[in-house]
Design an enzyme around this catalytic site. Structure first.
Site, mmCIF file in Angstrom:
data_model
loop_
_atom_site.group_PDB
_atom_site.id
_atom_site.type_symbol
_atom_site.label_atom_id
_atom_site.label_comp_id
_atom_site.label_asym_id
_atom_site.label_seq_id
_atom_site.Cartn_x
_atom_site.Cartn_y
_atom_site.Cartn_z
ATOM 1 N N HIS A 46 -1.252 -22.926 1.560
ATOM 2 C CA HIS A 46 -2.148 -22.371 2.584
ATOM 3 C C HIS A 46 -1.881 -20.872 2.750
ATOM 4 O O HIS A 46 -0.742 -20.463 2.986
ATOM 5 C CB HIS A 46 -1.856 -23.129 3.882
ATOM 6 C CG HIS A 46 -2.708 -22.812 5.048
ATOM 7 N ND1 HIS A 46 -3.884 -23.471 5.332
ATOM 8 C CD2 HIS A 46 -2.539 -21.915 6.054
ATOM 9 C CE1 HIS A 46 -4.406 -23.009 6.457
ATOM 10 N NE2 HIS A 46 -3.606 -22.047 6.917
ATOM 11 N N ASP A 48 -2.748 -17.685 5.018
ATOM 12 C CA ASP A 48 -3.310 -17.222 6.285
ATOM 13 C C ASP A 48 -3.706 -15.755 6.158
ATOM 14 O O ASP A 48 -2.849 -14.863 6.126
ATOM 15 C CB ASP A 48 -2.286 -17.392 7.404
ATOM 16 C CG ASP A 48 -2.196 -18.833 7.883
ATOM 17 O OD1 ASP A 48 -3.261 -19.433 8.138
ATOM 18 O OD2 ASP A 48 -1.072 -19.363 7.983
ATOM 19 N N GLY A 160 -2.558 -16.241 14.970
ATOM 20 C CA GLY A 160 -1.768 -15.020 15.147
ATOM 21 C C GLY A 160 -0.511 -15.023 14.309
ATOM 22 O O GLY A 160 -0.293 -14.119 13.524
ATOM 23 N N ASP A 193 -3.895 -27.455 12.120
ATOM 24 C CA ASP A 193 -3.150 -26.295 11.613
ATOM 25 C C ASP A 193 -2.414 -25.591 12.750
ATOM 26 O O ASP A 193 -3.036 -25.097 13.683
ATOM 27 C CB ASP A 193 -4.134 -25.325 10.943
ATOM 28 C CG ASP A 193 -3.457 -24.062 10.419
ATOM 29 O OD1 ASP A 193 -2.216 -23.958 10.487
ATOM 30 O OD2 ASP A 193 -4.190 -23.169 9.941
ATOM 31 N N GLY A 194 -1.084 -25.514 12.613
ATOM 32 C CA GLY A 194 -0.288 -24.714 13.542
ATOM 33 C C GLY A 194 0.495 -25.545 14.539
ATOM 34 O O GLY A 194 -0.003 -26.542 15.079
ATOM 35 N N GLY A 195 1.749 -25.170 14.725
ATOM 36 C CA GLY A 195 2.570 -25.810 15.754
ATOM 37 C C GLY A 195 3.164 -27.142 15.346
ATOM 38 O O GLY A 195 3.685 -27.878 16.191
ATOM 39 N N GLY A 215 3.896 -24.372 8.287
ATOM 40 C CA GLY A 215 4.501 -23.176 7.704
ATOM 41 C C GLY A 215 5.973 -23.082 7.990
ATOM 42 O O GLY A 215 6.827 -23.363 7.145
HETATM 43 C C1 DX5 Z 1 -1.952 -19.827 12.834
HETATM 44 C C2 DX5 Z 1 -2.008 -20.107 11.351
HETATM 45 C C3 DX5 Z 1 -1.152 -21.268 10.930
HETATM 46 C C4 DX5 Z 1 0.287 -21.097 11.253
HETATM 47 C C5 DX5 Z 1 1.178 -22.106 10.545
HETATM 48 O O1 DX5 Z 1 -2.232 -18.516 13.084
HETATM 49 O O2 DX5 Z 1 -3.317 -20.397 10.985
HETATM 50 O O3 DX5 Z 1 -1.413 -21.578 9.570
HETATM 51 O O4 DX5 Z 1 0.756 -19.814 11.037
HETATM 52 O O5 DX5 Z 1 2.484 -21.845 10.885
HETATM 53 P P1 DX5 Z 1 3.398 -22.824 11.756
HETATM 54 O O6 DX5 Z 1 3.445 -24.133 11.007
HETATM 55 O O7 DX5 Z 1 4.684 -22.104 11.800
HETATM 56 O O8 DX5 Z 1 2.738 -22.974 13.083
HETATM 57 ZN ZN ZN Z 2 -3.736 -21.302 8.889
#
Ligand code: DX5
Ligand code: ZN
Length: 238
Positions: A46, A48, A160, A193-195, A215
């Site tokens: 992925h 970003d 972000g 996606d995220g968190g 991530g």
């Molecule tokens: C949010 C992004 C995510 C995020 C993933 O801005 O789209 O892809 O960075 O990272 P983690 O898994 O650390 O939340």
């Molecule tokens: Zn993302």
């Protein structure tokens, strides 16, 4: 006979699975970091893309996406940018297999999705078209777009940066997205996606998403191979 949508069919055969956000890796050692993921079953990476306008941070663009060697793995590009219409052609040329744009740039979102399909076809490629919803965006915005997408991403954090905490409304929103897709009889995947962390991934797996983007839980500066295996196995219990 070749499938009409080879990338989409391949993606569907992989789910449920994880897509690993590579920008939380040590970018000075990215080649090594990615080779650590080989043999773990992670087949989607992925990217970003942030422009400093749509969201606070600036990250990378098409030249970086093109330069990263992923082998047989899929390039999953998440465009968090103010002008996605102008960027999708470069993303396709850079080798993106999945391109996700944000519905919040809705003045030309439908055209952007149409262009994505047209550009991919012109290049003789199948690119999975996704739309992403920020935590503050009503799910109903998907209604007029549903015929033009193969994937919907529900952001679990505000766009972000990596390492933020999952917003509690995320499962509720994900379920409503799934209901909307089902009601319209569409063949579309859902992604969160995220968190997502080691602590919550088992619970996230119960929400019924096809894909989970993770991530910082994988690239924590320690053992990405073990982390990736843990996240994948927790999301897709065998
Ligand atoms: C949010 C992004 C995510 C995020 C993933 O801005 O789209 O892809 O960075 O990272 P983690 O898994 O650390 O939340
Ligand atoms: Zn993302």
């Amino acid at each position: 006979m070749m499938a009409d949508r080879p990338t989409f069919e391949r993606l569907k055969a992989m789910v449920p699975t994880i897509s690993v956000g590579i920008l939380t890796a040590d970018l000075m050692r990215l080649g090594q970091e990615l080779s650590e993921l080989e043999g773990t079953g992670v087949d989607i990476l992925h990217f970003d893309v942030m422009d400093g306008c749509f969201c606070p941070m600036m990250t990378v663009g098409p030249p970086f996406i093109r330069a990263v060697e992923v082998g047989n793995r899929l390039k999953d590009v998440h465009l968090m940018v103010s002008q996605p219409l102008e960027k999708v052609a470069d993303c396709i040329a850079a080798g993106a297999d999945l391109v996700t744009v944000h519905v919040e740039r809705h003045e030309h979102i439908h055209r952007t999705l149409q262009n994505l399909r047209g550009l991919a076809r012109a290049a003789g490629r199948d690119v999975v078209r996704g739309v992403a919803l920020n935590p503050g965006t009503p799910v109903e915005v998907l209604e007029p777009l549903i015929e033009e997408i193969e994937m919907v991403t529900v952001l679990g954090v505000n766009p972000g940066w990596g390492g933020q905490s999952l917003i509690p409304s995320t499962p509720r929103r994900l379920i409503r997205v799934k209901e909307l897709i089902e009601k319209r009889g569409r063949d579309a995947l859902v992604c969160v996606d995220g968190g997502i962390t080691r602590k919550n991934i088992a619970e996230v797996a119960t929400w019924g998403a096809d894909l989970a983007v993770t991530g910082s839980a994988v690239f924590d500066g320690k053992n990405p191979r073990e982390n990736a295996r843990f996240m994948l196995n927790s999301f897709r219990p065998s």
